[in-house]
Design an enzyme around this catalytic site. Structure first.
Site, mmCIF file in Angstrom:
data_model
loop_
_atom_site.group_PDB
_atom_site.id
_atom_site.type_symbol
_atom_site.label_atom_id
_atom_site.label_comp_id
_atom_site.label_asym_id
_atom_site.label_seq_id
_atom_site.Cartn_x
_atom_site.Cartn_y
_atom_site.Cartn_z
ATOM 1 N N HIS A 468 83.291 -99.740 64.975
ATOM 2 C CA HIS A 468 82.160 -99.906 65.898
ATOM 3 C C HIS A 468 82.245 -101.265 66.611
ATOM 4 O O HIS A 468 82.215 -101.336 67.848
ATOM 5 C CB HIS A 468 80.844 -99.813 65.104
ATOM 6 C CG HIS A 468 79.612 -100.024 65.930
ATOM 7 N ND1 HIS A 468 78.818 -98.992 66.361
ATOM 8 C CD2 HIS A 468 79.042 -101.156 66.418
ATOM 9 C CE1 HIS A 468 77.809 -99.481 67.083
ATOM 10 N NE2 HIS A 468 77.930 -100.799 67.115
ATOM 11 N N GLU A 469 82.372 -102.328 65.827
ATOM 12 C CA GLU A 469 82.389 -103.664 66.436
ATOM 13 C C GLU A 469 83.629 -103.858 67.305
ATOM 14 O O GLU A 469 83.580 -104.528 68.328
ATOM 15 C CB GLU A 469 82.298 -104.762 65.355
ATOM 16 C CG GLU A 469 81.011 -104.737 64.538
ATOM 17 C CD GLU A 469 79.735 -104.733 65.372
ATOM 18 O OE1 GLU A 469 79.756 -105.196 66.535
ATOM 19 O OE2 GLU A 469 78.706 -104.245 64.870
ATOM 20 N N HIS A 472 83.065 -102.586 70.792
ATOM 21 C CA HIS A 472 82.448 -103.613 71.653
ATOM 22 C C HIS A 472 83.515 -104.599 72.135
ATOM 23 O O HIS A 472 83.532 -104.996 73.301
ATOM 24 C CB HIS A 472 81.396 -104.412 70.862
ATOM 25 C CG HIS A 472 80.103 -103.700 70.643
ATOM 26 N ND1 HIS A 472 79.374 -103.134 71.668
ATOM 27 C CD2 HIS A 472 79.370 -103.505 69.511
ATOM 28 C CE1 HIS A 472 78.252 -102.609 71.166
ATOM 29 N NE2 HIS A 472 78.232 -102.813 69.866
ATOM 30 N N HIS A 475 85.616 -103.302 74.943
ATOM 31 C CA HIS A 475 84.835 -103.291 76.184
ATOM 32 C C HIS A 475 84.887 -104.680 76.828
ATOM 33 O O HIS A 475 85.000 -104.814 78.047
ATOM 34 C CB HIS A 475 83.392 -102.915 75.846
ATOM 35 C CG HIS A 475 82.630 -102.301 76.974
ATOM 36 N ND1 HIS A 475 81.297 -101.987 76.880
ATOM 37 C CD2 HIS A 475 82.996 -101.954 78.237
ATOM 38 C CE1 HIS A 475 80.876 -101.455 78.028
ATOM 39 N NE2 HIS A 475 81.896 -101.434 78.860
#
Length: 677
Positions: A468-469, A472, A475
């Site tokens: 998940h991290e 980010h 991105h």
């Protein structure tokens, strides 16, 4: 003395940064920036990108280069000196940001650029930057009369102080509590991995036995596995009353007065700008159009999920009754009996997977997944100055060797480190003439550290957190946008910012991906097929209970930021929301809001719903991979080019449609959550 924060190094010299460097560095940059803005305005128009927006982006970048390392160290290596220096700078930074946001001359220059022929010559990212800047000037109160501008500035400054104090109270309350256990029988049922951590903590403190702390991996191990019900209750109470008026340290670090003031000030700030509520103000840069639309979205999900959640809870209560004759299932029993029910139904415990999930190998596998999806290469780089021996540094490169991004990882829980997991930015992508600045990120988690010469073994939940991290991080780092304000995660609608992170979690459930990193730490054997099938079968175990919990947080957050007297009724509002959506009713002493840092100390005020909103996008985006192949290179390239590389340079809905070929559908999320029927 040379100040390492002002050095023009490619990367910060973390080991050289001292608390006494912080204020002088910030003062220097703020003074330089103010002088540069004055000089820029005195030079006059006609205004274009090169003589207005680009210089402002460079000034913002210079400030970030000083403040990001400080902010990061305050979160991961907190000390009295650093905390004092950090807090001394908050009012100065707030005053500067408000001053720039309310600078009428700058606003008029930006407006003149927007209305001139030069605007049409800008590229998409540059035009988006100008439009966002004009919106942000208005939201900073540029059009207010002088007295109201001053009040706005006071509020902004006070809010930054209150948020910081909220986080500090929470950290201090978390670190202050411990329970030393000398009778091993009290810890019956607790996995060996957690016992090792507690033994190590006791040794380091020079005490006998095992030290139970409020670090999340320890709390989860106790609540999920300790047979001693009284121990579970004690840990649950200590954890859920942190920074409040009740519990073992009741009144010592109580966040309630701060929460009340934060909510009142946010409402006043919104009213100054002409909004009916802080939620309305918060939604201005987001995808959602109104608080009513968000509440409708959340309540629709609640209607679908609550009946299933009630059924799941009834099954759990019946199971606890049957197993141990438990008449009332208390909040500190839910985790324990959930784990036992999962074991009974699926023959699966999180501990069954831990031996196959060695943190370093998982990291390598994550990189392989990303390399296969997006065609990049990730390599470790040695010899980089870091703030702790656990920290590693990596680079992302294109197949031709071009550097795309760099990042630090800091994976393990320790004292003086904020709880939770997050990605933060150190440097953003910025083109300055011929020079292109590489984006740099921090990836921070709080996993169980390696103990007694054994490697760090993590749970499947923690693997999901890591993916998940890193979503980010991708991105931020894979952006192709040269305008800093809309490069990477900058300028992305907050309710779309979770799309890449939630999207990447899906690969942690796929055999083809797991086989890249899940191998027994002693034998090297892959996860046995029977265990993998049990993992898959248990994927939606209590999914509805988990969903209503997230909806509870989201609706509570929205109501806090829409109702006129919310600060006087914080716990009452939470009870009303629980009445509406919750199936687990916590005891009266529970003070969840006092540790709800996402909304009181993070960026999620009136925005916690973003997790569910973006989950609709991420589940639908992933469904294209399910249709075309989870490692389909063309689909991966389409996601890279339409979502990751574009950052905030275009409207989030347009980017999603460009990737998916249509607007998002809620069906894939309902299917993934087991609620489709």
């Amino acid at each position: 003395m040379t100040n390492p924060l002002l050095a023009d190094d490619a990367l910060p010299r973390f080991s050289s940064i001292r608390p006494e460097h912080v204020e002088p560095a910030v003062d220097t940059v703020l003074a330089d920036n103010r002088a540069a803005i004055r000089q820029l305005l005195d030079a006059g128009g006609p205004w274009g990108w090169d003589n207005l927006v680009a210089p402002l982006e460079r000034l913002e970048d210079r400030l970030e280069r000083v403040w990001s390392p400080v902010s990061h160290l305050n979160a991961v290596r907190n000390s009295e000196g650093l905390r004092a220096a950090y807090n001394a700078c908050l009012p100065k930074l707030s005053a500067y940001q408000t001053e720039v946001g309310q600078n009428t001359e700058l606003f008029e220059a930006m407006q003149a650029l927007r209305e001139s022929g030069a605007f049409a010559e800008l590229d998409q990212a540059q035009r988006q930057t100008v439009d966002n800047a004009l919106r942000d000037f208005r939201l900073a109160g540029v059009a207010l009369p002088e007295t109201e501008k001053r009040r706005y500035a006071e509020i902004a400054s006070r809010l930054s102080e209150l948020s910081s104090r909220f986080q500090e109270n929470l950290l201090d309350a978390t670190n202050a509590w411990q329970l030393d256990v000398t009778n091993e029988a009290r810890l019956a049922g607790v996995p060996e991995s957690a016992l090792g951590v507690m033994r190590q903590a006791a040794e380091q403190a020079g005490v006998e036995g095992w030290r139970v702390t409020l670090d999340v991996p320890v709390v989860q191990a106790i609540l999920g596995h300790a047979r001693d019900r009284e121990l579970r209750r004690e840990v649950y109470e200590a954890f859920t009353t942190r920074a409040s008026d009740t519990g073992p340290h009741g009144g010592r670090w109580d966040n309630l007065p701060l929460m009340r003031e934060i909510l009142a000030l946010r409402r006043e700030q919104a009213a100054l700008l002409g909004f009916a509520s802080y939620a309305e103000l918060s939604l201005q840069p987001k995808m959602a159009e109104s608080p009513a639309q968000v509440i409708g979205f959340l309540e629709d999900l609640a209607q679908r999920a609550k009946p299933v959640a009630e059924q799941e809870f009834a099954e759990l209560a019946a199971f606890a009754r049957e197993q141990d004759g438990l008449e009332t299932l208390e909040a500190w029993d839910v985790g324990y009996y959930s784990e036992r029910l999962r074991e009974a139904r699926f023959e699966l415990s999180p501990e069954d997977l831990r031996p196959y999930l060695q943190a370093d190998r998982v990291m390598d596998g994550l990189f392989q997944v990303v390399e296969r999806l997006f065609g990049v290469r990730i390599q470790a780089r040695e010899g980089v100055d870091v703030w702790h021996e656990d920290v590693r540094f990596y680079e992302i490169r294109d197949p031709d060797g071009t550097l795309r991004g760099q990042f630090y990882t800091d994976l393990y829980a320790r004292p003086q480190k904020r709880g939770g997991a997050w990605m933060a930015t150190l440097r953003g992508r910025l083109r300055d003439g011929e020079r292109l600045q590489t984006p740099v990120a921090f990836l921070t988690c709080n996993f169980t550290p390696p103990v007694g010469g054994r490697p760090a073994l993590i749970t499947h939940d923690e693997v999901e957190t890591l993916f998940h991290e890193f979503g980010h991080g991708l991105h931020h780092m894979l952006t192709r946008v040269d305008a800093a304000s809309v490069a990477g995660i900058n300028g992305v609608a907050w309710d779309a910012v979770e799309l890449p992170s939630q999207f990447l979690e899906n690969w942690t459930w796929e055999r083809e991906a797991l086989d890249l990193f899940a191998a027994h730490h002693e034998t090297g054997e892959p996860i046995p097929e029977a265990l993998f099938q049990r993992l898959r079968a248990a994927r939606n175990f209590q999914a509805a209970m988990q969903m209503v919990r997230q909806l509870e947080f989201s609706l509570f957050d929205l109501r806090l930021h829409t109702e006129p007297d919310a600060e006087a009724r914080i716990y009452e509002l939470l009870e009303a929301v629980r009445e509406q959506v919750a199936v687990v009713r916590p005891p009266a002493f529970n003070r969840f809001p006092n540790s709800f840092a996402h909304i009181f100390a993070g960026g999620y005020a009136a925005g916690y719903y973003s997790y569910k909103w973006a989950e609709v996008l991420s589940a639908d985006a992933y469904s294209r991979f399910e249709e075309e192949g989870i490692f389909n290179a063309e689909t991966g390239r389409a996601f890279l080019e339409n979502i990751l590389e574009k950052g905030g340079s275009e409207d989030a809905m347009s980017l999603f449609v460009a990737f998916r070929g249509r607007e998002p559908s809620i069906e894939p999320l309902l299917r993934a959550s087991g609620l489709a029927a």
